[in-house]
Design an enzyme around this catalytic site. Structure first.
Site, mmCIF file in Angstrom:
data_model
loop_
_atom_site.group_PDB
_atom_site.id
_atom_site.type_symbol
_atom_site.label_atom_id
_atom_site.label_comp_id
_atom_site.label_asym_id
_atom_site.label_seq_id
_atom_site.Cartn_x
_atom_site.Cartn_y
_atom_site.Cartn_z
ATOM 1 N N SER A 25 5.684 6.327 -0.941
ATOM 2 C CA SER A 25 7.064 5.797 -0.949
ATOM 3 C C SER A 25 7.621 5.595 0.456
ATOM 4 C CB SER A 25 8.000 6.725 -1.737
ATOM 5 O OG SER A 25 7.508 6.911 -3.040
ATOM 6 N N ARG A 26 6.724 5.283 1.405
ATOM 7 C CA ARG A 26 7.142 5.040 2.802
ATOM 8 C C ARG A 26 7.789 6.256 3.451
ATOM 9 N NH1 ARG A 26 4.313 1.390 1.745
ATOM 10 N NH2 ARG A 26 4.758 -0.848 1.731
ATOM 11 N N LEU A 27 7.593 7.434 2.884
ATOM 12 C CA LEU A 27 8.159 8.655 3.486
ATOM 13 C C LEU A 27 7.094 9.286 4.384
ATOM 14 C CD1 LEU A 27 10.068 10.002 0.345
ATOM 15 C CD2 LEU A 27 10.960 8.684 2.281
ATOM 16 N N HIS A 28 6.728 8.526 5.373
ATOM 17 C CA HIS A 28 5.603 8.909 6.220
ATOM 18 C C HIS A 28 5.954 10.080 7.125
ATOM 19 C CE1 HIS A 28 4.359 5.115 4.720
ATOM 20 N NE2 HIS A 28 5.245 4.440 5.428
ATOM 21 N N ASN A 67 0.880 -1.168 0.000
ATOM 22 C CA ASN A 67 0.000 0.000 0.000
ATOM 23 C C ASN A 67 0.908 1.206 0.000
ATOM 24 O OD1 ASN A 67 -1.686 2.081 0.415
ATOM 25 N ND2 ASN A 67 -2.843 1.136 2.085
#
Ligand SMILES: Cc1cc2nc3c(=O)[nH]c(=O)nc-3n(C[C@H](O)[C@H](O)[C@H](O)COP(=O)(O)O)c2cc1C
Length: 214
Positions: free
Chosen positions: A192-195, A10
């Site tokens: 891109s998992r750059l939360h 996701n």
């Protein structure tokens, strides 16, 4: 099964929300209320359900879901049986962690702190507001103790329903816990998992807020 899990992805592309700096504020409670209200408004199912993790005196952690019932004066309150597994853990070690996860919003909130029983009159007031069936259930269920059969539980429900034909008093072993937060972390999923991660840490009477790497 393992392949299936690896293939789950996701990328959180749908959640390009406003920058959190704009809404963070000076304490975690305003932002918590804002996120909770938004989750409820957006129809998130069971938005007030959270994982409560406790640790026993040997260091063994345990997690389970409870409902957050109130947030009063910076205390997160849930109700349970004080003799349950979690109740026994908390009697020996009152460090606690609460975790909310709202997949539809890609949001997670972690609350770490210390846990205290709420005053009896607070538990009484909440218990009075519960439906009769739940009140009888609180007497009938020796929460987390071994149960031989469903019949045994139903028998106890029957007995307590007869014992309390009118008003049902609060069992002395049932009541609220208040979590006094020392750390609250808000996590917002981003592409891109750059939360985004914002963490509030209690420093005396104040809260320090900062960002964490995702
Ligand atoms: C959605 C949901 C909400 C729950 N809410 C509560 C609650 O508010 N209080 C409670 O004691 N147990 C609640 N439970 C049951 C707990 O998860 C758990 O089974 C029970 O409290 C016994 O936990 P323990 O043996 O670790 O003490 C809930 C379970 C679910 C799935």
């Amino acid at each position: 099964m393992e392949d299936f899990l690896e293939d789950l992805r996701n990328d959180h592309r749908d959640f390009d929300l406003a920058r959190l700096e704009d809404v963070v504020g000076t304490n975690p409670f305003d932002l918590f209320n804002q996120w909770m209200k938004n989750a409820v408004d957006k129809g998130v199912a069971e938005a007030n359900a959270c994982v409560v993790s406790t640790v026993d005196t040997t260091g063994q952690p345990s997690g389970r879901i409870v409902y957050l019932k109130e947030l009063i004066n910076g205390e997160f309150i849930f109700y349970t049986n004080y003799h349950s597994h979690k109740g026994k853990d908390l009697a020996g070690n009152n460090k606690i962690s609460m975790l909310f996860f709202w997949p539809a919003l890609q949001q997670q909130i972690r609350i770490d702190g210390l846990c205290y029983k709420v005053p009896e009159q607070v538990s009484d007031a909440y218990f009075r507001s519960r439906p009769r069936g739940s009140k009888i259930g609180a007497w009938a269920s020796n929460q987390s103790e071994q149960l031989i059969s469903r019949t045994e539980l139903e028998q106890r429900v029957h007995e307590y329903a007869e014992k309390f034909p009118g008003e049902v008093p609060r069992p002395p072993h049932w009541g609220g816990y208040a979590v006094r937060a020392e750390l609250v972390e808000f996590w917002q999923g981003r592409p891109s998992r750059l939360h985004d991660r914002f963490v509030f840490k209690k420093e005396g009477e104040n809260w320090n807020v900062g960002r964490l790497n995702p």
